[in-house]
Design a protein around this motif. Structure first.
Motif, PDB file in Angstrom:
ATOM      1  N   GLN A  35       0.890   6.997  -6.648  1.00  0.00           N
ATOM      2  CA  GLN A  35      -0.235   7.884  -6.924  1.00  0.00           C
ATOM      3  C   GLN A  35       0.150   9.346  -6.699  1.00  0.00           C
ATOM      4  OE1 GLN A  35      -3.785   7.281  -4.499  1.00  0.00           O
ATOM      5  NE2 GLN A  35      -5.056   7.744  -6.252  1.00  0.00           N
ATOM      6  N   TYR A  86       0.446   4.182  -2.889  1.00  0.00           N
ATOM      7  CA  TYR A  86       0.113   5.574  -2.600  1.00  0.00           C
ATOM      8  C   TYR A  86       1.246   6.515  -2.982  1.00  0.00           C
ATOM      9  CZ  TYR A  86      -4.097   3.999  -0.216  1.00  0.00           C
ATOM     10  OH  TYR A  86      -5.315   3.438   0.058  1.00  0.00           O
ATOM     11  N   HIS A  89       0.831  -1.204   0.000  1.00  0.00           N
ATOM     12  CA  HIS A  89       0.000   0.000   0.000  1.00  0.00           C
ATOM     13  C   HIS A  89       0.864   1.253   0.000  1.00  0.00           C
ATOM     14  CE1 HIS A  89      -3.718  -2.222   1.866  1.00  0.00           C
ATOM     15  NE2 HIS A  89      -3.435  -2.590   0.624  1.00  0.00           N
TER      16      HIS A  89
END
Length: 301
Positions: free
Chosen positions: A160, A157, A153
């Motif tokens: 992103q 992120y 994760h």
């Protein structure tokens, strides 16, 4: 080898569910003892843990099973990347360094590694040839148990954030038709689409990025409100096919004349849209050509 009771303890999956997944989806094929008791290997336990995690994240059992089988078979394609079929290739440069930082939850190092690599050369080429394989490698490392869910994760992120920054930093075109980018209702794996929108914006296409999980009615409102000449969707998972097709059909029935284009791993499962393929530079060229043919004018340079 593990008994079914022990596997249930290790994975948190109920005994009846374990049997159902084996029978209905063939995720595992445990051996049998002399007394016909199921015996599971380490690989079986890992596969079941992957499927359980996917189901917990909202995947249906059937699509989670398909993804689990793909990952455990060595298929490097990751659903959230939205990449297409590819032969097994050498691990991308910097993967092990990135995995080490992610496993240590070292966010600054992960971000620095991503920024350094994404800044090398043309973005579309770097994204297709390095970023997408990196994300597939991260997904494989999680599936193999070499990277925790937290580490996976953290990388997602961080990617992103990097892509959002590159999107905002790209020179915004004010010529040519607006193209809206988004995911259909229920779809949330947007890294591939976001990378494509960066490449399109850097190439001079006028873009409006709408993000994930956009209902079909809101697509029509956005296209109408922005007087958009194009709409780009991604289909990263099998579960996104129906909602993507709904958007395509609805926009096709409208009088906007919008050029609808589709990308993502399962783009071949929908009809009525321009398929962009799995290479960013090629996809941008196809989109530009589609806009020219669909609207009779040039998109921004």
């Amino acid at each position: 080898m593990y008994t079914i009771k022990r596997v249930a303890e290790l994975t948190g999956i109920g005994l009846s569910t374990l049997r159902a997944w084996e029978r209905r989806y063939g995720v595992v094929s445990p051996a049998r003892s002399e007394g016909s008791y199921r015996l599971y290997s380490d690989a079986d336990v890992r596969a079941l843990a992957i499927m359980a995690s996917l189901v917990h994240d909202g995947w249906t059992a059937s699509e989670a099973a398909a993804e689990t089988l793909a990952r455990t078979a060595g298929d490097a394609r990751s659903a959230y990347v939205g990449s297409g079929p590819s032969d097994e290739v050498e691990a991308p440069a910097g993967l092990e360094e990135l995995l080490a930082a992610a496993q240590g939850l070292d966010g600054p190092t992960v971000s620095a590694l991503l920024a350094r690599s994404l800044g090398r050369g043309d973005f579309a080429d770097v994204a297709s040839q390095w970023l997408m394989p990196i994300l597939a490698g991260v997904g494989d490392a999680w599936a193999d148990g070499r990277l925790s869910a937290a580490g996976e994760h953290l990388v997602s992120y961080a990617v992103q954030r990097q892509l959002a920054g590159l999107y905002e930093a790209a020179i915004r075109s004010t010529t040519g038709p607006v193209v809206v980018f988004g995911l259909p209702s229920g779809a949330r794996h947007e890294l591939g689409l976001l990378a494509f929108s960066v490449a399109a914006r850097q190439a001079g296409i006028t873009t409006a990025y709408l993000g994930a999980d956009l209902p079909s009615h809101d697509w029509e409102v956005a296209v109408s409100g922005l007087q958009a000449g194009g709409a780009v969707l991604s289909v990263p998972r099998p579960a996104d096919v129906v909602s993507a097709q709904e958007v395509i059909d609805q926009l096709g029935r409208s009088e906007s004349g919008v050029v609808v284009a589709i990308g993502g791993r399962h783009q071949d499962d929908v009809t009525g849209a321009l398929r962009l393929g799995h290479d960013l530079a090629t996809g941008v060229a196809l989109l530009r050509d589609g806009l020219v043919r669909g609207r009779g004018g040039k998109p921004g340079h």
